[in-house]
Design an enzyme around this catalytic site. Structure first.
Site, PDB file in Angstrom:
ATOM      1  N   GLN A  48       0.788  -1.229   0.000  1.00  0.00           N
ATOM      2  CA  GLN A  48       0.000   0.000   0.000  1.00  0.00           C
ATOM      3  C   GLN A  48       0.820   1.279   0.000  1.00  0.00           C
ATOM      4  O   GLN A  48       0.452   2.243  -0.659  1.00  0.00           O
ATOM      5  CB  GLN A  48      -0.912  -0.020   1.224  1.00  0.00           C
ATOM      6  CG  GLN A  48      -1.983   1.053   1.230  1.00  0.00           C
ATOM      7  CD  GLN A  48      -3.074   0.719   2.222  1.00  0.00           C
ATOM      8  OE1 GLN A  48      -3.984  -0.031   1.922  1.00  0.00           O
ATOM      9  NE2 GLN A  48      -2.970   1.262   3.415  1.00  0.00           N
ATOM     10  N   GLU A  50      -3.381   9.279  -1.104  1.00  0.00           N
ATOM     11  CA  GLU A  50      -2.539  10.031  -0.179  1.00  0.00           C
ATOM     12  C   GLU A  50      -1.510  10.897  -0.891  1.00  0.00           C
ATOM     13  O   GLU A  50      -0.566  11.385  -0.277  1.00  0.00           O
ATOM     14  CB  GLU A  50      -1.869   9.068   0.805  1.00  0.00           C
ATOM     15  CG  GLU A  50      -2.907   8.324   1.643  1.00  0.00           C
ATOM     16  CD  GLU A  50      -2.299   7.392   2.672  1.00  0.00           C
ATOM     17  OE1 GLU A  50      -1.051   7.292   2.729  1.00  0.00           O
ATOM     18  OE2 GLU A  50      -3.061   6.767   3.424  1.00  0.00           O
ATOM     19  N   LYS A  99      -4.260   6.391  15.148  1.00  0.00           N
ATOM     20  CA  LYS A  99      -5.300   6.986  14.307  1.00  0.00           C
ATOM     21  C   LYS A  99      -6.496   7.300  15.191  1.00  0.00           C
ATOM     22  O   LYS A  99      -7.125   6.393  15.742  1.00  0.00           O
ATOM     23  CB  LYS A  99      -5.706   6.025  13.186  1.00  0.00           C
ATOM     24  CG  LYS A  99      -4.636   5.805  12.132  1.00  0.00           C
ATOM     25  CD  LYS A  99      -5.086   4.772  11.112  1.00  0.00           C
ATOM     26  CE  LYS A  99      -4.087   4.629   9.972  1.00  0.00           C
ATOM     27  NZ  LYS A  99      -4.467   3.546   9.033  1.00  0.00           N
TER      28      LYS A  99
END
Length: 456
Positions: free
Chosen positions: A164, A207, A339
């Site tokens: 990723q 992103e 997060k």
């Protein structure tokens, strides 16, 4: 004037992917105002707090958050009105008890988090303090070393790269601003390198990183290191590599399926795959190297590489103190990704960071792939002296907003802003921790004492 909550109001806005999310305003009796917008993830851990969406396909393809907004404007607003915004623990406890579920499925973690963060911002405004200083008021702060996601794959891009995130880590500098300059130069040079090698870079991933169709995962590392050199920097001295394979996304029936390379690997083989890279390249961090349910594999990974690189649990721990406690007990990983929306309140986030620090785990404050212009994680990273931040690449204003906020904070702090560089990456090993490692004990209104290890 009083710091009691006078008004709470939520609305639906759009995130960086054009999907609905929750934004909350909180007004205190003093007139102080706080606003916060909630991010959203693409690759999410199965144990994350629940993000409440309506599921009505006729509205935003089922992704609207009107129910979460309604929950804020009715149930939550009624419960917290009149409470002292300076008592963050009470605010969050009230909402958690009102929800009554383990994963915040009734009110929605996106509803609860929006109120939690907006309240904290209002409290900072009431005290006329910058948000990072409200969270922790000390003389010196650690500026975070950025992990910049310059090549996107997996769930964050439409290409054939399995992993990723491939990130550059500009740790070989004395200030955050110098590190940021290096990052931007490498990012723009990488585009030239990819084009010269015949790859399309017409678009970027969620992103902000490039998303080329590379022949293998390793090709991404090679391209990045080539760009580092062409930009005038030295790999392993100025710039390092961090990875987020997000391996739960390609873990099928007990095997790791690397489709781009036509490989099907066991946990042991996947660990050997990483070990070869660690020997070959200047890798300092691997996040979610194995699947979140592969705890036996994680144990082996930690035993083999835990004293060589930072092993970050994201989907593995989902910023959850109780899950982290189990990982610490079993000796799994040596770092946790933070997060806010994985757990759903500021209080619980601080609890997870405190627990990690006390166990010698590092903390990496992180964005989500679906972001907003909200810069709260920049302040959080500085306030907690975490020493590390993940907030995407050097494009897309939703990512750049966080970097710009960090520039402002560093400017404001002057000589009291410390850039830790490579010292931010502390690995669990049998070696004694150096004597110059100190513990900063942080007492704030958000949680119990937060312990953060800092190397100067």
């Amino acid at each position: 004037m009083s710091s009691q909550i006078k008004q709470v109001f939520a609305r639906q806005i759009l995130d960086s992917r054009g999907n609905p999310t929750v934004e909350v305003d909180v007004v205190l009796e003093s007139g102080a105002f706080g606003r916060a917008a909630v991010p959203s993830g693409a690759s999410t851990g199965i144990r994350e707090a629940l993000e409440l969406r309506d599921g009505n396909k006729a509205l935003f393809l089922g992704k609207s958050v009107y129910k979460a907004v309604e929950n804020v404007n009715t149930k939550i607003a009624q419960a917290v009105k009149g409470l002292d915004a300076l008592d963050q623990r009470l605010i969050d406890k009230t909402m958690i008890e009102l929800d009554g579920s383990e994963n915040k499925k009734n009110l929605g973690a996106n509803a609860i988090l929006g109120v939690s963060l907006a309240t904290a911002r209002a409290a900072a405004s009431h005290l006329r303090k910058p948000f990072y200083r409200y969270l922790m008021d000390v003389k010196e702060y650690l500026m975070p070393v950025p992990m910049m996601n310059v090549i996107n794959g997996g769930s964050h891009a439409d290409n054939n790269v399995d992993m990723q995130e491939f990130m550059i880590v500009p740790a070989g500098f004395d200030t955050f601003s110098e590190a940021l300059r290096c990052g931007t130069e490498v990012f723009h040079t990488l585009k030239k390198v990819l084009i010269a090698d015949g790859y399309s870079v017409a678009g970027v991933g969620d992103e902000g990183g490039y998303a080329p169709d590379l022949p293998s995962n390793e090709a991404a590392i090679e391209a990045i290191l080539k760009a580092v050199k062409e930009a005038g920097y030295e790999p392993g001295k100025h710039v390092f590599i961090a990875l987020d394979p997000a391996s739960s996304e390609f873990y099928k029936d007990g095997k790791y399926e690397l489709k781009s390379e036509n490989k099907s690997l066991t946990s042991e083989e996947m660990i050997d795959y990483y070990a070869a890279w660690v020997e070959k390249y200047p890798i300092v961090s691997i996040e979610d190297g194995l699947a979140e349910e592969d705890w036996a594999g994680w144990k082996l990974l930690t035993e083999k590489l835990g004293n060589k690189v930072q092993l970050v649990g994201d989907d593995l721990f989902v910023t959850n103190p109780s899950i982290l406690a189990k990982g610490i007990e079993k000796g799994i990983a040596n770092s946790i990704l933070i997060k806010l929306n994985q757990i759903g309140t500021l209080t619980e986030t601080f609890e997870a960071m405190a627990m990690a620090g006390q166990a010698g785990y590092t903390c990496v404050v992180s964005h989500r792939s679906g972001e907003t212009s909200d810069t709260i994680i920049a302040d959080l990273a500085v306030a907690t002296c975490s020493g590390q931040i993940k907030t995407g690449s050097l494009s897309r204003s939703d990512r750049i907003a966080k970097y710009n906020q960090l520039l402002r904070i560093e400017e404001e702090l002057g000589e009291n802003a410390i850039y830790p560089g490579i010292k931010a990456f502390v690995f669990n090993s049998d070696e004694e921790v150096e004597e110059d490692v100190q513990e900063i004990i942080v007492e704030d209104s958000e949680a119990e004492k937060v312990v953060v290890q800092v190397e100067e």
